[in-house]
Scaffold this motif. Structure first.
Motif, PDB file in Angstrom:
ATOM      1  N   UNK A  17      15.524   4.875   2.978  1.00  0.00           N
ATOM      2  CA  UNK A  17      16.963   5.138   2.950  1.00  0.00           C
ATOM      3  C   UNK A  17      17.747   3.955   3.500  1.00  0.00           C
ATOM      4  N   UNK A  18      17.297   3.363   4.594  1.00  0.00           N
ATOM      5  CA  UNK A  18      18.039   2.284   5.256  1.00  0.00           C
ATOM      6  C   UNK A  18      17.408   0.905   5.056  1.00  0.00           C
ATOM      7  N   UNK A  19      16.160   0.783   5.366  1.00  0.00           N
ATOM      8  CA  UNK A  19      15.479  -0.518   5.290  1.00  0.00           C
ATOM      9  C   UNK A  19      15.336  -0.942   3.831  1.00  0.00           C
ATOM     10  N   UNK A  20      15.253  -2.247   3.606  1.00  0.00           N
ATOM     11  CA  UNK A  20      15.036  -2.707   2.227  1.00  0.00           C
ATOM     12  C   UNK A  20      13.656  -2.308   1.717  1.00  0.00           C
ATOM     13  N   UNK A  21      13.547  -2.192   0.408  1.00  0.00           N
ATOM     14  CA  UNK A  21      12.258  -1.888  -0.213  1.00  0.00           C
ATOM     15  C   UNK A  21      11.278  -3.005   0.133  1.00  0.00           C
ATOM     16  N   UNK A  22      10.016  -2.637   0.241  1.00  0.00           N
ATOM     17  CA  UNK A  22       8.981  -3.631   0.528  1.00  0.00           C
ATOM     18  C   UNK A  22       7.747  -3.339  -0.305  1.00  0.00           C
ATOM     19  N   UNK A  23       7.134  -4.408  -0.796  1.00  0.00           N
ATOM     20  CA  UNK A  23       5.896  -4.263  -1.551  1.00  0.00           C
ATOM     21  C   UNK A  23       4.733  -4.568  -0.618  1.00  0.00           C
ATOM     22  N   UNK A  24       3.797  -3.642  -0.573  1.00  0.00           N
ATOM     23  CA  UNK A  24       2.656  -3.721   0.338  1.00  0.00           C
ATOM     24  C   UNK A  24       1.373  -3.778  -0.485  1.00  0.00           C
ATOM     25  N   UNK A  25       0.460  -4.652  -0.099  1.00  0.00           N
ATOM     26  CA  UNK A  25      -0.847  -4.732  -0.748  1.00  0.00           C
ATOM     27  C   UNK A  25      -1.758  -3.679  -0.119  1.00  0.00           C
ATOM     28  N   UNK A  26      -2.213  -2.715  -0.923  1.00  0.00           N
ATOM     29  CA  UNK A  26      -3.145  -1.691  -0.473  1.00  0.00           C
ATOM     30  C   UNK A  26      -4.553  -2.142  -0.837  1.00  0.00           C
ATOM     31  N   UNK A  27      -5.429  -2.232   0.151  1.00  0.00           N
ATOM     32  CA  UNK A  27      -6.822  -2.601  -0.084  1.00  0.00           C
ATOM     33  C   UNK A  27      -7.556  -1.377  -0.621  1.00  0.00           C
ATOM     34  N   UNK A  28      -8.248  -1.534  -1.738  1.00  0.00           N
ATOM     35  CA  UNK A  28      -9.013  -0.425  -2.306  1.00  0.00           C
ATOM     36  C   UNK A  28     -10.353  -0.381  -1.581  1.00  0.00           C
ATOM     37  N   UNK A  29     -10.663   0.809  -1.041  1.00  0.00           N
ATOM     38  CA  UNK A  29     -11.909   1.008  -0.280  1.00  0.00           C
ATOM     39  C   UNK A  29     -12.774   2.046  -0.962  1.00  0.00           C
ATOM     40  N   UNK A  30     -14.079   1.888  -0.797  1.00  0.00           N
ATOM     41  CA  UNK A  30     -15.038   2.839  -1.352  1.00  0.00           C
ATOM     42  C   UNK A  30     -14.812   4.198  -0.708  1.00  0.00           C
ATOM     43  N   UNK A  31     -14.639   5.203  -1.527  1.00  0.00           N
ATOM     44  CA  UNK A  31     -14.371   6.553  -1.027  1.00  0.00           C
ATOM     45  C   UNK A  31     -15.642   7.384  -0.884  1.00  0.00           C
ATOM     46  N   UNK A  32     -16.794   6.827  -1.201  1.00  0.00           N
ATOM     47  CA  UNK A  32     -18.041   7.575  -1.112  1.00  0.00           C
ATOM     48  C   UNK A  32     -18.259   8.072   0.308  1.00  0.00           C
ATOM     49  N   UNK A  33     -18.394   9.366   0.457  1.00  0.00           N
ATOM     50  CA  UNK A  33     -18.645   9.948   1.763  1.00  0.00           C
ATOM     51  C   UNK A  33     -17.420  10.039   2.653  1.00  0.00           C
ATOM     52  N   UNK A  34     -16.271   9.582   2.169  1.00  0.00           N
ATOM     53  CA  UNK A  34     -15.058   9.654   2.982  1.00  0.00           C
ATOM     54  C   UNK A  34     -14.589  11.094   3.067  1.00  0.00           C
ATOM     55  N   UNK A  35     -14.096  11.452   4.209  1.00  0.00           N
ATOM     56  CA  UNK A  35     -13.632  12.820   4.413  1.00  0.00           C
ATOM     57  C   UNK A  35     -12.192  12.978   3.966  1.00  0.00           C
ATOM     58  N   UNK A  36     -11.876  14.096   3.369  1.00  0.00           N
ATOM     59  CA  UNK A  36     -10.499  14.404   3.015  1.00  0.00           C
ATOM     60  C   UNK A  36      -9.805  15.143   4.150  1.00  0.00           C
ATOM     61  N   UNK A  37     -10.525  15.404   5.217  1.00  0.00           N
ATOM     62  CA  UNK A  37      -9.928  16.152   6.314  1.00  0.00           C
ATOM     63  C   UNK A  37      -9.350  15.212   7.353  1.00  0.00           C
ATOM     64  N   UNK A  38      -8.200  15.580   7.956  1.00  0.00           N
ATOM     65  CA  UNK A  38      -7.634  14.756   9.015  1.00  0.00           C
ATOM     66  C   UNK A  38      -8.442  14.929  10.291  1.00  0.00           C
ATOM     67  N   UNK A  39      -8.108  14.175  11.315  1.00  0.00           N
ATOM     68  CA  UNK A  39      -8.848  14.187  12.574  1.00  0.00           C
ATOM     69  C   UNK A  39      -8.955  15.585  13.171  1.00  0.00           C
ATOM     70  N   UNK A  40      -7.935  16.405  12.989  1.00  0.00           N
ATOM     71  CA  UNK A  40      -7.950  17.756  13.553  1.00  0.00           C
ATOM     72  C   UNK A  40      -9.008  18.626  12.888  1.00  0.00           C
ATOM     73  N   UNK A  41      -9.388  18.280  11.664  1.00  0.00           N
ATOM     74  CA  UNK A  41     -10.434  19.023  10.958  1.00  0.00           C
ATOM     75  C   UNK A  41      -9.891  20.235  10.221  1.00  0.00           C
TER      76      UNK A  41
END
Length: 163
Positions: A123-147
């Protein structure tokens, strides 16, 4: 008598918004797959701001949406949101199983080790383009730290088992 300084300040102000740890889940490359992007977005300004949109070129994703994950009974469901408020000095955490950026209908596989540009709009700050690093999702959890147990619902509402 008034004196005016003609010396410009050499101090560089901190960016109003800082993004770190930006990454996205890899995909195997099946047609029209989805992925998600995560990061920490810090508001360094003295005013509240709001992340209101994210976008990427059509070579990255057909559609990009801001989402949150909510529990519905024993399932987790992802749903679009209109934005995320970021208080002054606060950090918005985009993470698996919580708030995140959905990259929908990918035209090609997102391969681990590559980077994708995603533009964040505020809303306020200017738009910014960010480079997202693609990481292997194998075995990655979809649950947050709280579980969270149960199942995750896809953006279309179908349930997916939580890993």
């Amino acid at each position: 008598m008034l004196f005016r300084s003609t010396t410009a300040s050499t101090a560089t102000p901190a960016a109003a918004i800082a993004v770190k740890g930006a990454w996205a889940r890899s995909t195997p490359g099946n047609p029209n797959e989805n992925s998600a992007g995560y990061a920490q977005v810090t508001n360094n300004s003295a005013q509240a701001d709001r992340l209101i949109a994210a976008s990427a070129s059509s070579s990255v994703a057909a559609t990009v949406e801001l989402h949150r994950t909510v529990r519905v009974g024993d399932q987790m469901k992802m749903e679009p949101v209109t934005g995320y408020d970021i208080a002054p000095g606060a950090t918005l955490t985009l993470e698996p199983g919580g708030n995140h950026i959905m990259l929908l209908n990918l035209p090609a596989a997102m391969k681990a080790g590559t980077k994708i540009p995603v533009t964040l709009r505020f809303e306020r700050a200017p738009a910014m383009t960010v480079e997202f690093e693609v990481r292997d999702a194998t075995g990655a959890s979809m649950t947050p730290a709280a579980g969270m147990g149960g199942a995750m619902a896809s953006p279309t509402g179908t349930a997916m088992p939580m890993r």
